[in-house]
Design an enzyme around this catalytic site. Sequence first.
Site, PDB file in Angstrom:
ATOM      1  N   GLN A 123       0.829  -1.207   0.000  1.00 28.72           N
ATOM      2  CA  GLN A 123       0.000   0.000   0.000  1.00 28.72           C
ATOM      3  C   GLN A 123       0.865   1.258   0.000  1.00 28.72           C
ATOM      4  O   GLN A 123       1.741   1.421   0.844  1.00 28.72           O
ATOM      5  CB  GLN A 123      -0.910   0.024   1.226  1.00 28.72           C
ATOM      6  CG  GLN A 123      -1.868   1.217   1.212  1.00 28.72           C
ATOM      7  CD  GLN A 123      -2.893   1.142   2.319  1.00 28.72           C
ATOM      8  OE1 GLN A 123      -2.588   1.462   3.465  1.00 28.72           O
ATOM      9  NE2 GLN A 123      -4.103   0.712   1.990  1.00 28.72           N
ATOM     10  N   LEU A 142       4.716  10.036   7.180  1.00 25.09           N
ATOM     11  CA  LEU A 142       3.274  10.028   6.993  1.00 25.09           C
ATOM     12  C   LEU A 142       2.602  11.322   7.447  1.00 25.09           C
ATOM     13  O   LEU A 142       2.866  11.827   8.536  1.00 25.09           O
ATOM     14  CB  LEU A 142       2.670   8.857   7.772  1.00 25.09           C
ATOM     15  CG  LEU A 142       1.181   8.606   7.544  1.00 25.09           C
ATOM     16  CD1 LEU A 142       0.941   8.164   6.109  1.00 25.09           C
ATOM     17  CD2 LEU A 142       0.678   7.541   8.515  1.00 25.09           C
ATOM     18  N   GLU A 145      -4.038  10.144   7.549  1.00 24.74           N
ATOM     19  CA  GLU A 145      -5.318  10.222   6.844  1.00 24.74           C
ATOM     20  C   GLU A 145      -6.346  11.016   7.639  1.00 24.74           C
ATOM     21  O   GLU A 145      -7.355  11.461   7.089  1.00 24.74           O
ATOM     22  CB  GLU A 145      -5.827   8.812   6.557  1.00 24.74           C
ATOM     23  CG  GLU A 145      -7.040   8.774   5.651  1.00 24.74           C
ATOM     24  CD  GLU A 145      -7.307   7.383   5.112  1.00 24.74           C
ATOM     25  OE1 GLU A 145      -8.470   6.961   5.133  1.00 24.74           O
ATOM     26  OE2 GLU A 145      -6.356   6.732   4.650  1.00 24.74           O
ATOM     27  N   HIS A 189       0.552   4.958   0.707  1.00 19.80           N
ATOM     28  CA  HIS A 189      -0.311   5.958   1.315  1.00 19.80           C
ATOM     29  C   HIS A 189      -0.262   7.228   0.471  1.00 19.80           C
ATOM     30  O   HIS A 189       0.815   7.630   0.022  1.00 19.80           O
ATOM     31  CB  HIS A 189       0.165   6.245   2.741  1.00 19.80           C
ATOM     32  CG  HIS A 189      -0.849   6.944   3.587  1.00 19.80           C
ATOM     33  ND1 HIS A 189      -1.179   8.267   3.402  1.00 19.80           N
ATOM     34  CD2 HIS A 189      -1.596   6.508   4.625  1.00 19.80           C
ATOM     35  CE1 HIS A 189      -2.106   8.605   4.298  1.00 19.80           C
ATOM     36  NE2 HIS A 189      -2.367   7.554   5.051  1.00 19.80           N
TER      37      HIS A 189
END
Length: 638
Positions: free
Chosen positions: A272, A291, A294, A274
């Site tokens: 995955q 990161l 989200e 992101h």
Amino acid sequence: MTETPPADHSVSTAGDVGGVDGRLPTQGGDEADARDHEVAYDVVTTPVLVIGAGAAGARVAIELAESGLEPLVVGKRDYGDAHTTWAAGGINAALGSLDPEDDWPIHAADTLNEGHHLNDPEAVELTAKHMPDRIRELDEWGMSFARTDDGKINQRYFGAQSYRRTCFVGDRTGEVMLETLIDRAQALEIPYRENVMITRLLSDGTRVDGAVGFDMETGDGLLFRTNHVVLAAGGFSAAYRRHSSRDDENNGDAQALALEAGARLLDTEFVQFHPTGMVGERYGDEWDGRLVTEAVRGEGGRLYNSEVSASDASGGSEALSASGGERFMERYSPDQMELDARDVVARAIAQEVREGRGTEHGGVYLDISHRDPEYIRERLPTMVERFEGLGVDITEEPMEVGPTAHYTMGGVDIDFQTGETGVDGLYAVGEAVAGVHGANRLGGNSLAETVAIGKLVGDHVSEQVTAGDDAPTVTDSQRALAEREFRALADLAASDGDVAPRTLLEDLGEVLWTHAGILRDGTGLRDGLDRLAELRARTADLRVDGDRTSRSFEYAVDLSMSLVVAEVVLRTALERTESRGAHYRTDYPETDPAWRQNLIVTADESGLSLQRRGVAGPSEPVREALAEGYELDYHHLE
């Protein structure tokens, strides 16, 4: 978990130098010197060894301790410093705090849809069913979830979810969750040993009798003798050049160890990416790929490119941001917008950059400045603080983001009721395994899996432990296998060639990013395998600077693990001739119904072997939820 001291038992031995089978070959340097190295090691016995000290390992250990056992947990980092802390946005459970119509079959249906129906339905349903109880359990153990005005555990929107299902603690959910689990483990006085790297499982291919590794602070060898090993050592996203993990974790340890021990790997082609990692050219190399949770988009953050269309410039749309760009997700996903599936949003961003509509630094803009500043500071305190330190006030201006390797859906193939791997005595859990997420992970499900399945695995393992497992004896053959590994590690530490392990890790990351990244094709994957072979050849000229306590030696061991998983990823991605979820083949852009099958990887002396396995169907309640066609309505956020 309480820190446990080294065992008293120490042995010195010398003999033939062995290679690290299946990983790095015998390295360069004076082999006679390596043979003369004495191998000192401690023997530690325990009824259950848990490898990995994040949420999954902690939850297994808690269940074991509550069953009256005393497992030993080992981790590569300082106490409490596990990758779980980087899971910021939240954890899923169908509590219905804000949307009472939500229920576990809908959670399961969303998970299957996001996973493009390659998930193990039993794994999905076990996770969805058990999560409300696990959230209430964490709450009872003191986890400080955000609350609604009437005192319920608050929940936010997350990508591709039909309802507000994601429980959270600002944007520090994983960190607070791990603190809560560690507090519980300490209350139960679970032994824990930090700064331990496991390099091999004691296995004859059919059963596991323990593990071998070394103390990263002293360099001393460690032989863990046990009849029950639980692998909870994470995934392999850090093998990629641009990733959201730290460089010294998620290197593929669990998958390489399991494969060499005789277990199967599953779904390893699905990595995955992101959508929103920080852009290194804007914020510095040390931040590249880090990161941006989200939760920013879950709280209403919007994505913009660097272009302005005529309608936008004339005020005919709501698409303009502080950056002045176009809200491009209107073209890719007008209904779900920024909260569509992660693979969809990541590919959209990559497309915008590739077609010249990205920022000058190679990203796009993520903007939440239209929300009230105090709301942003309350819901996203970590993001506010991080960007303030970089001179960006996210309450007033956008962030620059781009896709980053974030999570690996593939891993060890297990029975989700038990954690069993098919190798007697070996169990696995957490990101180390495959099955819950299928071809793409639903945001908020990673933390959920760790505690939902972790409890089940801990409960099953506790039932397998017998009285004789408390202090198992070490046989001559087990000692010989361990000493072979210790000599191989001594030889690796003596490598005195010209190539630094960190250099080869960086080159390997580039191979994966270029040839097995967001967009793939057969030619590129075959080229990647050729480049991987060249990298393997270069390991014969490896140079380790320092002893077994050095970062150089640690990187050399990491490299041995990452090389294994890199080959598995490239080969399975080449084998799957379709596009599904996070696996996108530009030469096979359509999803092929005939490929609704899992790819299973096994290893033997002749190399890797790939087989296909069909996917089972879900239960009746989940089939009904799928038929209802529940779907996120993004515009609730507007």
